[in-house]
Enzyme design. Sequence first.
Site, PDB file in Angstrom:
ATOM      1  N   LYS A 169      -0.158   3.736  -2.657  1.00 37.10           N
ATOM      2  CA  LYS A 169      -1.212   4.738  -2.583  1.00 37.10           C
ATOM      3  C   LYS A 169      -0.682   6.172  -2.518  1.00 37.10           C
ATOM      4  CE  LYS A 169      -4.682   1.664  -0.493  1.00 37.10           C
ATOM      5  NZ  LYS A 169      -3.957   0.422  -0.200  1.00 37.10           N
ATOM      6  N   LYS A 212       2.971   6.484   5.608  1.00 38.33           N
ATOM      7  CA  LYS A 212       2.193   5.462   4.885  1.00 38.33           C
ATOM      8  C   LYS A 212       2.688   4.086   5.287  1.00 38.33           C
ATOM      9  CE  LYS A 212      -1.110   4.124   2.430  1.00 38.33           C
ATOM     10  NZ  LYS A 212      -1.251   3.083   3.462  1.00 38.33           N
ATOM     11  N   SER A 266       0.786  -1.237   0.000  1.00 38.19           N
ATOM     12  CA  SER A 266       0.000   0.000   0.000  1.00 38.19           C
ATOM     13  C   SER A 266       0.816   1.284   0.000  1.00 38.19           C
ATOM     14  CB  SER A 266      -0.957   0.012   1.203  1.00 38.19           C
ATOM     15  OG  SER A 266      -2.016  -0.893   0.990  1.00 38.19           O
ATOM     16  N   SER A 269      -5.652   3.351   4.491  1.00 40.00           N
ATOM     17  CA  SER A 269      -5.154   2.393   3.492  1.00 40.00           C
ATOM     18  C   SER A 269      -6.279   1.550   2.910  1.00 40.00           C
ATOM     19  CB  SER A 269      -4.073   1.487   4.104  1.00 40.00           C
ATOM     20  OG  SER A 269      -3.198   1.018   3.105  1.00 40.00           O
TER      21      SER A 269
END
Length: 315
Positions: free
Chosen positions: A90, A251, A87, A144
């Site tokens: 993203k 993140k 992820s 997420s």
Amino acid sequence: MKPTRILVGLATLVGLVLATSHVTSDANVTPPVENKPAASYTSAAEIIEYGQPNRLTLQSGVAMIVDDREGVMLYGRNIERQRPIASLTKLMTALVILESGVPLDEPIKITRDDRDRLRGTKSRLGFNGVFTRHDLLYAALGASDNRAAAALARTYPGGEEAMFQAMNAKAQQLGMTQTRYVDSSGLHNGNVSTANDLVRLVNETHKHALIHAMTTTPTFRVTDQASGRQIAFRNTNRLVHRQSWDIALSKTGYTSAAGNCLIMQTTIAERPLTIVLLNSWGKLSRYGDARRIQQWLEKAERRVPPTITASASHI
């Protein structure tokens, strides 16, 4: 000391200042540069020399720590090793969306096309719910959410394929030569990068205040425009919930192939840093590594002997 002596002393000092100013002005001479002490912060070179980063033991298979003030790598392990990034993808998804100029207040309906057909992950965003693009970005970055990322790609101008092309084109523009994207969520193992490339991505995304806010807010809500219902989310990075951490961008990511991953821009011991941790297999080990980095830098600062630059400048 008597008041009269204080007044006399002040008058003498003022007189000397005025006299010096007058002489300099009349002679048209540039005043000498003051001998000021060197900058108070410890340089990256000193941290490397006295901190002994080779002794830093981390549980992540790939790790990179960069001093953002000087652009110097303080620590690196396998920084050119290409790996699935889960992820962390993203961040590029959000960057391409924001730079495309599409309206963030545009309502987007969640459909079954947005479901995760690869790994079967769940989402709090129900089918037929309607959310602004802004709220979908929030859910994708902060929580997420994979369904939010899929909906963002589906509604990108030109559709998913155009979105993936834009993501790869942006990677090339940033010099991320070892990075490839095949989806917007990171569920696909074909999304790969290196720590060195990801530092470039972090530096670019950090320019967007919205990404900063969306990746560092501990908890937030999005609104289903169809029903008016608010849905609560929690940031997936547990460190943003702790006051002891000053985080500017964050993140997380996880798949079985990528392991546990973490990207952060943070400040430790008044030093702005970018930290990339990939392929950390323990569920909590990426956070343990972040703590180990924090402790190492704090100790390294204390190991650096007092600088002699300030006294040397007066010689």
